[in-house]
Each structure stands twice: as C-alpha cells, then as structure tokens.
Motif scaffolding. Structure first.
Motif, PDB file in Angstrom:
ATOM      1  N   GLN A   1     -15.311   4.146  38.357  1.00 33.67           N
ATOM      2  CA  GLN A   1     -16.687   3.984  37.912  1.00 33.67           C
ATOM      3  C   GLN A   1     -16.831   3.286  36.564  1.00 33.67           C
ATOM      4  N   ILE A   2     -15.750   3.117  35.831  1.00 38.48           N
ATOM      5  CA  ILE A   2     -15.844   2.589  34.470  1.00 38.48           C
ATOM      6  C   ILE A   2     -14.872   1.426  34.286  1.00 38.48           C
ATOM      7  N   GLN A   3     -15.366   0.375  33.656  1.00 37.61           N
ATOM      8  CA  GLN A   3     -14.561  -0.815  33.381  1.00 37.61           C
ATOM      9  C   GLN A   3     -14.707  -1.179  31.912  1.00 37.61           C
ATOM     10  N   MET A   4     -13.829  -2.054  31.446  1.00 34.50           N
ATOM     11  CA  MET A   4     -13.943  -2.491  30.051  1.00 34.50           C
ATOM     12  C   MET A   4     -13.901  -4.012  29.972  1.00 34.50           C
ATOM     13  N   VAL A   5     -14.590  -4.523  28.950  1.00 35.74           N
ATOM     14  CA  VAL A   5     -14.680  -5.958  28.742  1.00 35.74           C
ATOM     15  C   VAL A   5     -14.296  -6.266  27.303  1.00 35.74           C
ATOM     16  N   ALA A   6     -13.539  -7.347  27.100  1.00 37.21           N
ATOM     17  CA  ALA A   6     -13.088  -7.718  25.755  1.00 37.21           C
ATOM     18  C   ALA A   6     -14.263  -8.196  24.915  1.00 37.21           C
ATOM     19  N   THR A   7     -14.265  -7.777  23.630  1.00 38.35           N
ATOM     20  CA  THR A   7     -15.360  -8.163  22.735  1.00 38.35           C
ATOM     21  C   THR A   7     -14.882  -8.810  21.437  1.00 38.35           C
ATOM     22  N   GLY A   8     -13.591  -8.752  21.135  1.00 32.45           N
ATOM     23  CA  GLY A   8     -13.135  -9.362  19.893  1.00 32.45           C
ATOM     24  C   GLY A   8     -11.628  -9.370  19.770  1.00 32.45           C
ATOM     25  N   LYS A   9     -11.115 -10.326  18.961  1.00 31.43           N
ATOM     26  CA  LYS A   9      -9.673 -10.441  18.781  1.00 31.43           C
ATOM     27  C   LYS A   9      -9.373 -11.199  17.495  1.00 31.43           C
ATOM     28  N   SER A  10      -8.324 -10.725  16.792  1.00 39.47           N
ATOM     29  CA  SER A  10      -7.790 -11.457  15.643  1.00 39.47           C
ATOM     30  C   SER A  10      -6.282 -11.235  15.625  1.00 39.47           C
ATOM     31  N   ASP A  11      -5.642 -11.628  14.548  1.00 42.89           N
ATOM     32  CA  ASP A  11      -4.188 -11.436  14.452  1.00 42.89           C
ATOM     33  C   ASP A  11      -3.805  -9.964  14.340  1.00 42.89           C
ATOM     34  N   THR A  12      -4.729  -9.131  13.868  1.00 41.55           N
ATOM     35  CA  THR A  12      -4.388  -7.730  13.599  1.00 41.55           C
ATOM     36  C   THR A  12      -5.178  -6.723  14.431  1.00 41.55           C
ATOM     37  N   PHE A  13      -6.159  -7.160  15.210  1.00 47.68           N
ATOM     38  CA  PHE A  13      -6.919  -6.194  15.997  1.00 47.68           C
ATOM     39  C   PHE A  13      -7.472  -6.870  17.257  1.00 47.68           C
ATOM     40  N   GLU A  14      -7.847  -6.030  18.234  1.00 49.01           N
ATOM     41  CA  GLU A  14      -8.677  -6.477  19.348  1.00 49.01           C
ATOM     42  C   GLU A  14      -9.574  -5.324  19.768  1.00 49.01           C
ATOM     43  N   SER A  15     -10.707  -5.647  20.393  1.00 53.68           N
ATOM     44  CA  SER A  15     -11.669  -4.607  20.766  1.00 53.68           C
ATOM     45  C   SER A  15     -12.175  -4.834  22.186  1.00 53.68           C
ATOM     46  N   TRP A  16     -12.442  -3.712  22.864  1.00 51.27           N
ATOM     47  CA  TRP A  16     -12.967  -3.702  24.225  1.00 51.27           C
ATOM     48  C   TRP A  16     -14.088  -2.658  24.301  1.00 51.27           C
ATOM     49  N   VAL A  17     -15.105  -2.963  25.104  1.00 52.64           N
ATOM     50  CA  VAL A  17     -16.227  -2.045  25.305  1.00 52.64           C
ATOM     51  C   VAL A  17     -16.158  -1.482  26.729  1.00 52.64           C
ATOM     52  N   PHE A  18     -16.496  -0.189  26.886  1.00 55.99           N
ATOM     53  CA  PHE A  18     -16.518   0.465  28.191  1.00 55.99           C
ATOM     54  C   PHE A  18     -17.935   0.465  28.742  1.00 55.99           C
ATOM     55  N   GLN A  19     -18.053   0.142  30.025  1.00 52.48           N
ATOM     56  CA  GLN A  19     -19.347   0.146  30.710  1.00 52.48           C
ATOM     57  C   GLN A  19     -19.167   0.691  32.119  1.00 52.48           C
ATOM     58  N   PHE A  20     -20.276   1.214  32.690  1.00 49.75           N
ATOM     59  CA  PHE A  20     -20.240   1.629  34.079  1.00 49.75           C
ATOM     60  C   PHE A  20     -20.179   0.414  35.004  1.00 49.75           C
ATOM     61  N   TRP A  21     -19.588   0.591  36.157  1.00 53.02           N
ATOM     62  CA  TRP A  21     -19.628  -0.395  37.233  1.00 53.02           C
ATOM     63  C   TRP A  21     -21.084  -0.596  37.644  1.00 53.02           C
ATOM     64  N   SER A  22     -21.379  -1.715  38.264  1.00 47.77           N
ATOM     65  CA  SER A  22     -22.767  -2.072  38.586  1.00 47.77           C
ATOM     66  C   SER A  22     -23.363  -1.222  39.706  1.00 47.77           C
ATOM     67  N   THR A  23     -22.610  -0.275  40.268  1.00 52.38           N
ATOM     68  CA  THR A  23     -23.215   0.693  41.196  1.00 52.38           C
ATOM     69  C   THR A  23     -24.120   1.660  40.432  1.00 52.38           C
ATOM     70  N   HIS A  24     -23.958   1.736  39.124  1.00 52.53           N
ATOM     71  CA  HIS A  24     -24.773   2.616  38.284  1.00 52.53           C
ATOM     72  C   HIS A  24     -25.953   1.848  37.705  1.00 52.53           C
ATOM     73  N   THR A  25     -27.062   2.536  37.551  1.00 51.73           N
ATOM     74  CA  THR A  25     -28.235   1.908  36.938  1.00 51.73           C
ATOM     75  C   THR A  25     -28.074   1.822  35.427  1.00 51.73           C
ATOM     76  N   ASN A  26     -27.206   2.658  34.856  1.00 49.19           N
ATOM     77  CA  ASN A  26     -26.980   2.666  33.413  1.00 49.19           C
ATOM     78  C   ASN A  26     -25.994   1.557  33.044  1.00 49.19           C
ATOM     79  N   SER A  27     -26.479   0.559  32.330  1.00 46.97           N
ATOM     80  CA  SER A  27     -25.629  -0.556  31.911  1.00 46.97           C
ATOM     81  C   SER A  27     -25.290  -0.488  30.421  1.00 46.97           C
ATOM     82  N   ASP A  28     -25.613   0.645  29.778  1.00 47.85           N
ATOM     83  CA  ASP A  28     -25.367   0.781  28.340  1.00 47.85           C
ATOM     84  C   ASP A  28     -23.876   0.913  28.057  1.00 47.85           C
ATOM     85  N   LYS A  29     -23.523   0.626  26.842  1.00 51.36           N
ATOM     86  CA  LYS A  29     -22.171   0.865  26.354  1.00 51.36           C
ATOM     87  C   LYS A  29     -21.896   2.366  26.372  1.00 51.36           C
TER      88      LYS A  29
END
Length: 285
Positions: free
Chosen positions: A188-216
């Motif tokens: 039910q939950i997937q993640m998408v990349a949101t940022g990257k540098s030499d020292t860090f990277e970030s990903w956000v978690f969201q529900f799959w599109s079967t859910h009406t809730n598209s919030d982070k």
C-alpha cells in the motif's frame, strides 16, 4: 486492437495467471508477501488460532479471485476499441505503470467499479466477516480494490512483454533505488526520490493510488559520514502515526535492507532514527 470474445479473454487471463503461479517465482513470492500483509491487517479481529486459520484460508481464495478479476478487467480495457495505450505508456519504469493501474480501472468503470470488482468468492468472504465483526467493511473494500489492482498491474506488465516493449529511460541510481521510479515499501505504500547530494539523499512515502489520500505519510533522509575513516550511514525516518507499528517496523527494515544490499553496506554501519509524527506541514514564511 485485436478483437477478442469474453471467453477468449477469460481463457487468456486464466492461462497467464496459472503460468505465473506455477512458474514465476518472483510473482509467487510477491503474492505470498502481499497475502501476509493483508492478513496482518485483519489480525486484530481474531481471538483464536482456529479462527485466524479459517480466515487465512478464505483470504487466500479471495485474493486469487481478485487478482484474476483485476487481470481480466484490465484485459477488457486494453482490448477495448476506445482505449489507447501507446508504447510511451509501457516503456516507463514499473512503479509508474503500477501507479496507473488503479486509475485505469476507475476511469473505465466509473461508479460501477466497486460492484464489478466483486466476485462470488469476494461476496462470501465479505459476508463471513461482516456477520462476525463490526467496523470491518472499509478494510474489506480497500483490500478488494488493492488486490484487483495488483492483477490489473500484472496484466499491463504482460501486455508490455507481449508487445516486446523495452524501457526507454536510463536508471538514475541512488542509494535506495532508481530515482526515476516509484519504490514499493509494502503493498500500500511507495516512496519517491525528492533530493540528492554528495552527502545525503531523501525519499517521501505516499500511499498507492488505490487510496484517496495522496498526502505525504513519511520520509527518509540518508546522511553519509566518515567515522574513524569508515563510511557510515544515518537513516532519519519519519512515519505518520496512522501507520501501524508493525507496518512501520517492516518499512524501516526494508529501507535498511535496500541500503545494505544495494551498496554493500554492513548493518552495523547503519544507524537508524525513527520518529512517529502526528502530521506533516508545509510552512511559508
């Protein structure tokens, strides 16, 4: 598009799914993991091992039925004269095709979707549960939709293979996966990349599109640092409180396994900080 009868589509769906269940170890492993995930969703309703076993047997039959139903419905959509799914739709990473599968079902079936998704096995499964428990109907409906959408997703993958369509994008490798794809953490939950540098990277978690809730509903920030000349990693993970404890633990474990396996990192070189949060806010100053 080739014109096929209902009998043709039924036979094709049956043959393809039988082959997946019998010969496709990846498909079968994912199916069993999915089964375990949804079983845990219902665990709180059962008091005895006997009741739980009876439920799991019913869930197994219902799940196979729903995957078939979703697969068949997607075949109908693919072979409908009014449907256009060009090469550009299929040559994207799997995560985006998976994301679009539920939406294609919704667009094609509209208000009839809820009724069309249900099979005889689903009806029996639903009645068995609602006669025993209260406040279970929404969970049943979500599970039915999710499982049918997985079947629809598999139909799209098989159609891509049938057309011999190859991916048209180069992977954008990051520590946890391809930045150009959606990474599945659980059914039910997937993640998408949101940022990257030499020292860090970030990903956000969201529900799959079967859910009406598209919030982070969460995020992970990975920081790399040297400690006594050894490269180590810090995982700062935040997950919304609405996600159950057992699901949070599973998500954290999967993220750490991805980091370790993809980057040849030992588990002792990974530090994890987990925060359970009430909400995420976007502030403007």
């Amino acid at each position: 598009m080739e014109s096929l009868t209902e009998k043709d589509l039924t036979q094709y769906a049956s043959d393809k799914l039988r082959a997946h269940f019998e010969n496709d170890s990846t498909f079968l492993e994912e199916f069993m993991e999915t089964l375990g995930f949804y079983s845990l969703k219902f665990h709180r309703f059962f008091k005895t091992e006997e009741d739980l076993k009876e439920f799991n047997d019913a869930l197994y039959q219902m799940s196979k039925s729903q995957i078939f139903q979703g697969y068949y419905l997607m075949l109908e959509i693919i072979h409908d004269e009014g449907t256009e799914l060009p090469t550009e739709f299929f040559n994207r990473p799997d995560g985006y095709i998976r994301q679009d599968a539920p939406m294609l079902l919704r667009q094609a079936l509209g208000d009839a979707l809820k009724d069309v998704l249900k099979t005889d096995n689903t009806q029996k499964f639903t009645m068995w549960l609602i006669k025993r428990f209260e406040d279970v109907y929404d969970l049943i409906d979500q599970t039915i939709y999710d499982l049918a959408s997985l079947g629809a997703f598999q139909a799209l993958l098989d159609e891509r293979a049938k057309r011999n369509i190859k991916l048209d994008v180069e992977p954008q490798e990051m520590l946890l996966g391809d930045a150009g794809d959606l990474i599945v953490l659980n059914p039910q939950i997937q993640m998408v990349a949101t940022g990257k540098s030499d020292t860090f990277e970030s990903w956000v978690f969201q529900f799959w599109s079967t859910h009406t809730n598209s919030d982070k509903i969460g995020e992970v920030v990975i920081l790399s640092f040297l400690d006594s000349d050894k490269l180590r990693y810090l995982l700062n993970i935040q997950i919304h409180e609405s996600i159950s404890e057992i699901e949070r633990e599973s998500m954290v474990e999967k993220i750490s396994i991805l980091l370790a396996a993809r980057n040849d990192v030992k588990k002792e070189d990974i530090q994890i900080q987990l925060a359970v949060v009430k909400d995420f806010y976007l502030l403007s100053l």
